[in-house]
Design an enzyme around this catalytic site. Sequence first.
Site, PDB file in Angstrom:
ATOM      1  CG  HIS A 163      -2.230   0.700   0.995  1.00 37.31           C
ATOM      2  ND1 HIS A 163      -2.376   1.759   0.125  1.00 37.31           N
ATOM      3  CD2 HIS A 163      -3.458   0.509   1.540  1.00 37.31           C
ATOM      4  CE1 HIS A 163      -3.631   2.185   0.152  1.00 37.31           C
ATOM      5  NE2 HIS A 163      -4.307   1.437   0.993  1.00 37.31           N
ATOM      6  CG  ASP A 396     -11.241  -4.927 -23.522  1.00 38.61           C
ATOM      7  OD1 ASP A 396     -10.520  -5.940 -23.665  1.00 38.61           O
ATOM      8  OD2 ASP A 396     -12.098  -4.586 -24.356  1.00 38.61           O
TER       9      ASP A 396
END
Length: 452
Positions: A163, A396
Amino acid sequence: MALKVIKISRVSPATASVDPLIVPLSFFDLQWLKLNPTEQVFFYKLTESSSSRDVFYSSILPKLERSLSLILTHFRLFTGHLKWDSQDPKPHLVVLSGDTLSLTVAETDADFSRISGRGLRPELELRPLIPELPIYSDSGAVVSLQVTLFPKQGFCIGTTAHHVVLDGKTAEKFNKAWAHTCKHGTIPKILPTVLDRSVVNVPAGLEQKMLELLPYLTEDDKENGRTLKLPPVKEINAKDNVLRITIEISPENIEKLKERAKKESTRAELHLSTFVVTFAHVWTCMVKARSGDPNRPVRFMYAADFRNRLEPPVPVTYFGTCVLAMDFYKYKAKEFMGEDGFVNTVEILSDSVKRLASQGVESTWKVYEEGTKTMKWGTQLLVVNGSNQIGMYETDFGWGRPIHTETMSIYKNDEFSMSKRRDGIGGVEIGISLKKLEMDTFLSLFYKWIGN
């Protein structure tokens, strides 16, 4: 689930740099130094012919590797390491010439449709889809990736990331940029390229206070905050029967929760956002599902984005973490276990969101600092990972959008996930991971108010 590792590649940026890159952690980065890595997996369904081994290894995998190399030129930090040398007052992100990112390639004969579904599934079955991220006391990797083929069904991409190098927005930008590059062969125009931590303007002294808080975040080593070693995670074994589920909440169900809050609250001008009512509903169902001692301490948190709340604001192209925990810790379970638990939580969260417009970093930090220092053993904790503003389905790579995404780190980090729905018609998608007994109770309570 049986998994066969085919190879572990080391992917380097397409454009090499001989100059070392050293980035000191900012105040915001340091807050997440002791949090276990964020883990996500993206599932892509293919036709039987397009997901054969021949097509995958001759076409799909090379495109993924080639585009990853191209995009790493702009996300060079992902190839580096987190370092904390004995002479340094705080950790740094360090990238040296020749540094690479680990990409594991694997196969499994598991049922893709079931594993990638939204219904109840054993947590253990999905764990092999996530790569390891080696972290030691003075050094650690920051990102690792794994691509797993389900022959004649599809594939998935698993990510494990520390993180300190990214938050939700930076992760979203990386995923979209990699996907765009793979699909179109070109680099997106706008990328997070600002690494200069001096653009993060916080009050003097806060970084040192954050460093002094680190020992409180490592339960097994209170005396030694100077370590990158992470606290132990909750072990998951078969007898625990930990399950996970993804729940889609429609705009109509969100309106039901908002109307319920209006009806039950005596206060006007509540901030009834999708985020507030969803978090409130999940939290109260979690507390009730745990049952137990009504006087036990509880603590819940969300991460607020401070990019536009600093003076001056952080550039939109900033590469790093810029969120701070909003902490609610002065409560007992009984305040959320009754019929008024939902509206109590709504009012707490509503006040918090409204205060964000004027509340500075320092006052927010002080609450988190006190909550962390005074947290008692046995406290029930819940943190929301993400928000309804984060979209994980616009990735995508050239074979269609993912049919499903999972945040795999929610169980061990006492979290639930929240993101935009795949269908884009509003509402929200949440991910829950609990032991079976708690899960059964949680779902019963959850659907009681919004329907199936």
